[in-house]
Design a protein around this motif. Structure first.
Motif, short mmCIF file in Angstrom:
data_model
loop_
_atom_site.label_atom_id
_atom_site.label_comp_id
_atom_site.label_asym_id
_atom_site.label_seq_id
_atom_site.Cartn_x
_atom_site.Cartn_y
_atom_site.Cartn_z
N LYS A 122 0.82 -1.12 -0.06
CA LYS A 122 -0.10 0.07 -0.14
C LYS A 122 1.08 1.22 0.06
CE LYS A 122 -3.30 0.15 3.28
NZ LYS A 122 -3.68 0.12 4.48
N GLY A 123 1.82 1.25 0.87
CA GLY A 123 2.85 2.49 0.72
C GLY A 123 3.63 2.81 -0.58
N LEU A 124 3.71 1.74 -1.23
CA LEU A 124 4.46 1.64 -2.34
C LEU A 124 3.47 2.56 -3.32
CD1 LEU A 124 6.73 -1.45 -3.21
CD2 LEU A 124 7.47 0.90 -2.72
N LEU A 125 2.34 1.88 -3.50
CA LEU A 125 1.08 2.52 -4.41
C LEU A 125 0.78 3.94 -3.74
CD1 LEU A 125 -1.22 -0.53 -4.62
CD2 LEU A 125 0.25 0.26 -6.26
N MET A 126 0.76 4.15 -2.67
CA MET A 126 0.47 5.67 -2.20
C MET A 126 1.57 6.29 -2.78
SD MET A 126 -0.73 4.81 1.36
CE MET A 126 -0.68 6.55 2.11
N SER A 127 2.97 6.17 -2.79
CA SER A 127 4.04 7.04 -3.03
C SER A 127 3.98 7.08 -4.49
CB SER A 127 5.33 6.19 -2.48
OG SER A 127 6.72 6.96 -3.06
N HIS A 128 4.01 5.95 -5.37
CA HIS A 128 4.33 5.91 -6.88
C HIS A 128 3.11 6.42 -7.59
CE1 HIS A 128 7.83 3.98 -6.03
NE2 HIS A 128 7.53 2.65 -6.39
N HIS A 129 1.81 6.63 -7.07
CA HIS A 129 0.80 6.94 -7.78
C HIS A 129 -0.14 7.97 -6.93
CE1 HIS A 129 1.14 3.71 -10.43
NE2 HIS A 129 1.29 2.73 -9.42
N GLN A 130 0.57 8.52 -6.12
CA GLN A 130 -0.20 9.57 -5.24
C GLN A 130 -1.41 9.27 -4.84
OE1 GLN A 130 1.64 10.61 -8.35
NE2 GLN A 130 3.36 10.73 -6.92
N GLN A 173 2.73 -9.08 -2.26
CA GLN A 173 4.20 -9.61 -2.37
C GLN A 173 4.61 -9.47 -3.87
OE1 GLN A 173 5.95 -11.00 0.18
NE2 GLN A 173 7.45 -10.60 -1.27
N ARG A 174 3.89 -9.67 -4.82
CA ARG A 174 4.14 -9.51 -6.22
C ARG A 174 4.67 -8.05 -6.50
NH1 ARG A 174 0.81 -13.11 -10.51
NH2 ARG A 174 0.73 -15.07 -9.57
N ILE A 175 4.08 -7.15 -5.90
CA ILE A 175 4.31 -5.76 -5.94
C ILE A 175 5.62 -5.38 -5.45
CG2 ILE A 175 3.69 -3.30 -5.36
CD1 ILE A 175 0.71 -4.19 -5.76
N LEU A 176 5.72 -6.08 -4.31
CA LEU A 176 7.00 -5.78 -3.61
C LEU A 176 8.13 -6.47 -4.38
CD1 LEU A 176 6.08 -6.37 -0.01
CD2 LEU A 176 6.41 -4.32 -0.96
N ASP A 177 7.98 -7.76 -4.97
CA ASP A 177 8.91 -8.31 -5.74
C ASP A 177 9.41 -7.67 -6.92
OD1 ASP A 177 8.96 -10.48 -3.75
OD2 ASP A 177 7.62 -11.66 -5.09
N VAL A 178 8.16 -6.87 -7.82
CA VAL A 178 8.73 -6.22 -8.86
C VAL A 178 9.64 -4.96 -8.27
CG1 VAL A 178 7.73 -4.65 -10.45
CG2 VAL A 178 6.82 -6.75 -10.12
N GLU A 179 9.34 -4.53 -7.09
CA GLU A 179 9.97 -3.29 -6.65
C GLU A 179 11.18 -3.56 -6.42
OE1 GLU A 179 10.08 0.84 -5.40
OE2 GLU A 179 8.83 -0.12 -6.51
N ASP A 180 11.42 -4.64 -5.92
CA ASP A 180 12.81 -5.22 -5.69
C ASP A 180 13.63 -5.57 -6.98
OD1 ASP A 180 12.46 -5.20 -2.93
OD2 ASP A 180 11.88 -7.20 -2.63
#
Length: 218
Positions: A173-181, A207-214
């Motif tokens: 959620k934090g990644l989505l909030m940061s990347h997509h405002q 987990q898939r979102i986190l894996d892609v981020e990594d």
């Protein structure tokens, strides 16, 4: 996690292995070993008279873990005159991946030995308790205690798993909030939508979102 706890099998249907700690070689045994041999015989007779299925009587040697793995008993009974730490080490190795109720009959009433046995996973520690009429109640209590422990361990594992999933979802959620405002609610709804579209659990898509981020190294 245990993979095959005997939670539903009736007590008299359990496959029992008896482990004894007599290690003397040759034809002569001292008085202590003779006494232990008599205790072991009394234990086996009591089990058989009560209708239990003894699949084997094994020595407490280095081959014990392998033999237990081959026999796949539902319960292990240890007959030890005194200090049983060596046999407990073998049993712990044999039951590390597949827990079973363990009952220890012994003459050792020292607190340190009792504590060590319980820490190793013994379900019932019985001192001077080989009277045949006591065997069935002892095994009943040991099995009930084992079942309760397995239930608590399963609940603890489930709680840890859910907590780990929650942390993964929060990070995604934090990644989505940061990347997509996005707001927290918008990020959560986006996760849900992605999970539904992919027919995955919320934690799995997170987990898939986190894996892609990594992988992207962001």
């Amino acid at each position: 996690m245990p993979s095959r706890p005997p939670l539903s099998k009736p007590l008299h249907k359990l496959r029992i292995v008896v482990v004894n700690t007599i290690s003397a070689a040759g034809h002569e045994m001292d008085a202590a070993l003779q006494a232990q041999a008599q205790r072991g015989a009394a234990l086996r007779i009591g089990l058989l008279e009560a209708g239990y299925d003894i699949v084997a009587s094994l020595p407490a040697d280095i081959y014990l873990p392998e033999r237990i793995a081959q026999l796949q008993p539902d319960m292990i009974i240890i007959d030890a005159e005194s200090d049983a730490r060596d046999v407990l080490e073998h049993i712990v190795i044999a039951t590390r991946d597949e827990r079973r109720p363990i009952v220890l009959f012994t003459e050792d009433a020292t607190t340190s030995s009792m504590d060590a046995a319980m820490a190793a996973g013994v379900s019932a520690y019985i001192v001077a308790g080989l009277q045949s009429e006591r065997i069935q109640p002892v095994l009943n209590v040991a099995l009930a205690r084992f079942r309760q422990e397995q239930k608590l361990l399963a609940e603890l594992s489930d709680t840890k798993h859910k907590l780990a999933e929650r942390k993964v979802i929060e990070r995604a959620k934090g990644l989505l909030m940061s990347h997509h405002q996005l707001s927290e609610e918008q990020a959560y709804q986006k996760l849900r939508s992605m999970a539904m579209n992919k027919k995955l659990k919320l934690a799995e898509i997170a987990q898939r979102i986190l894996d892609v981020e990594d992988l992207l190294g962001n």
